[in-house]
Design an enzyme around this catalytic site. Structure first.
Site, PDB file in Angstrom:
ATOM      1  CD  GLU A  72      -6.037   6.837   8.708  1.00  0.00           C
ATOM      2  OE1 GLU A  72      -5.497   5.860   9.257  1.00  0.00           O
ATOM      3  OE2 GLU A  72      -7.011   6.715   7.955  1.00  0.00           O
ATOM      4  CG  ASP A  73      -3.302   2.911  10.368  1.00  0.00           C
ATOM      5  OD1 ASP A  73      -3.780   3.723   9.548  1.00  0.00           O
ATOM      6  OD2 ASP A  73      -3.700   1.740  10.469  1.00  0.00           O
ATOM      7  CG  ASP A  97      -1.453   1.860   0.448  1.00  0.00           C
ATOM      8  OD1 ASP A  97      -0.450   2.165  -0.187  1.00  0.00           O
ATOM      9  OD2 ASP A  97      -2.007   0.742   0.321  1.00  0.00           O
ATOM     10  NE  ARG A 103      -5.773  -5.108  14.116  1.00  0.00           N
ATOM     11  CZ  ARG A 103      -6.091  -4.402  13.026  1.00  0.00           C
ATOM     12  NH1 ARG A 103      -5.412  -3.322  12.747  1.00  0.00           N
ATOM     13  NH2 ARG A 103      -7.068  -4.783  12.237  1.00  0.00           N
ATOM     14  CG  PHE A 108       0.973  -5.190   3.384  1.00  0.00           C
ATOM     15  CD1 PHE A 108      -0.153  -4.424   3.099  1.00  0.00           C
ATOM     16  CD2 PHE A 108       0.937  -6.046   4.475  1.00  0.00           C
ATOM     17  CE1 PHE A 108      -1.298  -4.514   3.885  1.00  0.00           C
ATOM     18  CE2 PHE A 108      -0.202  -6.147   5.263  1.00  0.00           C
ATOM     19  CZ  PHE A 108      -1.314  -5.383   4.968  1.00  0.00           C
TER      20      PHE A 108
HETATM   21  P1  IMP Z   1      -5.750   3.565   1.785  1.00  0.00           P
HETATM   22  O1  IMP Z   1      -7.232   3.800   1.696  1.00  0.00           O
HETATM   23  O2  IMP Z   1      -5.231   2.791   0.600  1.00  0.00           O
HETATM   24  O3  IMP Z   1      -4.948   4.820   2.030  1.00  0.00           O
HETATM   25  O4  IMP Z   1      -5.494   2.578   2.978  1.00  0.00           O
HETATM   26  C1  IMP Z   1      -5.825   2.902   4.248  1.00  0.00           C
HETATM   27  C2  IMP Z   1      -5.894   1.703   5.153  1.00  0.00           C
HETATM   28  O5  IMP Z   1      -5.408   0.492   4.533  1.00  0.00           O
HETATM   29  C3  IMP Z   1      -4.992   1.945   6.343  1.00  0.00           C
HETATM   30  O6  IMP Z   1      -5.646   2.686   7.345  1.00  0.00           O
HETATM   31  C4  IMP Z   1      -4.664   0.524   6.752  1.00  0.00           C
HETATM   32  O7  IMP Z   1      -5.691   0.006   7.569  1.00  0.00           O
HETATM   33  C5  IMP Z   1      -4.625  -0.239   5.443  1.00  0.00           C
HETATM   34  N1  IMP Z   1      -3.237  -0.344   4.949  1.00  0.00           N
HETATM   35  C6  IMP Z   1      -2.677   0.325   3.923  1.00  0.00           C
HETATM   36  N2  IMP Z   1      -1.388  -0.021   3.757  1.00  0.00           N
HETATM   37  C7  IMP Z   1      -1.127  -0.929   4.724  1.00  0.00           C
HETATM   38  C8  IMP Z   1       0.066  -1.656   5.090  1.00  0.00           C
HETATM   39  O8  IMP Z   1       1.159  -1.543   4.520  1.00  0.00           O
HETATM   40  N3  IMP Z   1      -0.082  -2.496   6.168  1.00  0.00           N
HETATM   41  C9  IMP Z   1      -1.249  -2.661   6.850  1.00  0.00           C
HETATM   42  N4  IMP Z   1      -2.370  -1.993   6.530  1.00  0.00           N
HETATM   43  C10 IMP Z   1      -2.307  -1.134   5.481  1.00  0.00           C
END
Ligand code: IMP
Length: 188
Positions: A105-106, A109, A171, A158
């Site tokens: 995963e990148d 959050d 990106r 963010f």
């Molecule tokens: P989550 O479901 O809230 O954990 O978010 C997962 C997805 O939201 C990640 O795989 C990213 O694509 C996007 N995301 C969450 N935080 C960031 C950020 O700080 N920058 C860019 N994309 C984010």
């Protein structure tokens, strides 16, 4: 009027530099190679944000490895907020039954996207299922997810770059950075 993107000029602060990312990728690749020696490792990454991390990490791994790619989109959220409602845009292209699967995963959050993905992949009967993320933002976690490999723990900001986007751009930056506040206040 549409705002003009200034790829480097829009960045207010570099949070993780290219060098820091590259040394961390090498370190993670070494650990994974040791931990999965003699196993049947399959890396599953989630497009599009994990693309650079996946490409670098797989080459830092010195044992045989299979890869597969999924693409999911969360809907109902905003450009900076995940909703937890996940739609699979691209599914796995091969079975993972009996494999030792590592999700690449990148960023984690809220954890909602990953939580969905874990339940989905568990249903495909892998031998083991673990998680590797480049970035972890624990401050905003809504679901408790055990993460096995974490590159960097970052504050509640963010971020863009190294795969991560805002409005589908930034990106291709080689580092992870924070956008200047005025970038959010103008329509992308
Ligand atoms: P989550 O479901 O809230 O954990 O978010 C997962 C997805 O939201 C990640 O795989 C990213 O694509 C996007 N995301 C969450 N935080 C960031 C950020 O700080 N920058 C860019 N994309 C984010």
């Amino acid at each position: 009027m549409t705002r003009r993107v200034d790829l480097h000029g829009d960045i207010g602060e570099i949070l993780v530099s290219e060098d820091e990312i590259q040394s961390k990728v090498v370190e993670l690749g070494r650990r994974i190679s040791v931990d999965y020696a003699e196993r049947q490792l399959t890396l599953v990454s989630v497009l599009k944000g994990s693309l650079p991390f996946m490409a670098d990490l797989m080459r830092a791994i010195s044992i045989p490895v299979r890869i597969d790619l999924m693409e999911v989109s969360s809907y109902g959220g905003t450009a900076t907020e995940s909703s937890g409602l996940v739609r699979i845009l691209k599914d796995l292209s091969a079975t993972i039954e009996g494999d030792d699967v590592l999700i690449v995963e990148d960023i984690i959050d809220t954890g909602l996207t990953l939580n969905y993905l874990i339940r989905y992949l568990r249903g495909k009967n892998p031998a083991t299922l673990r998680i590797c993320t480049l970035l972890d933002k624990p401050a905003r976690r809504l679901v408790d997810i055990p993460v096995d490999y974490i590159g960097f723990t970052i504050p509640d900001q963010f971020v863009v770059g190294y795969g991560l986007d805002y409005g589908e751009v930034y990106r291709n930056l080689r580092f992870v950075g924070v956008l200047k506040p005025e970038v959010y206040s103008e329509p992308a």
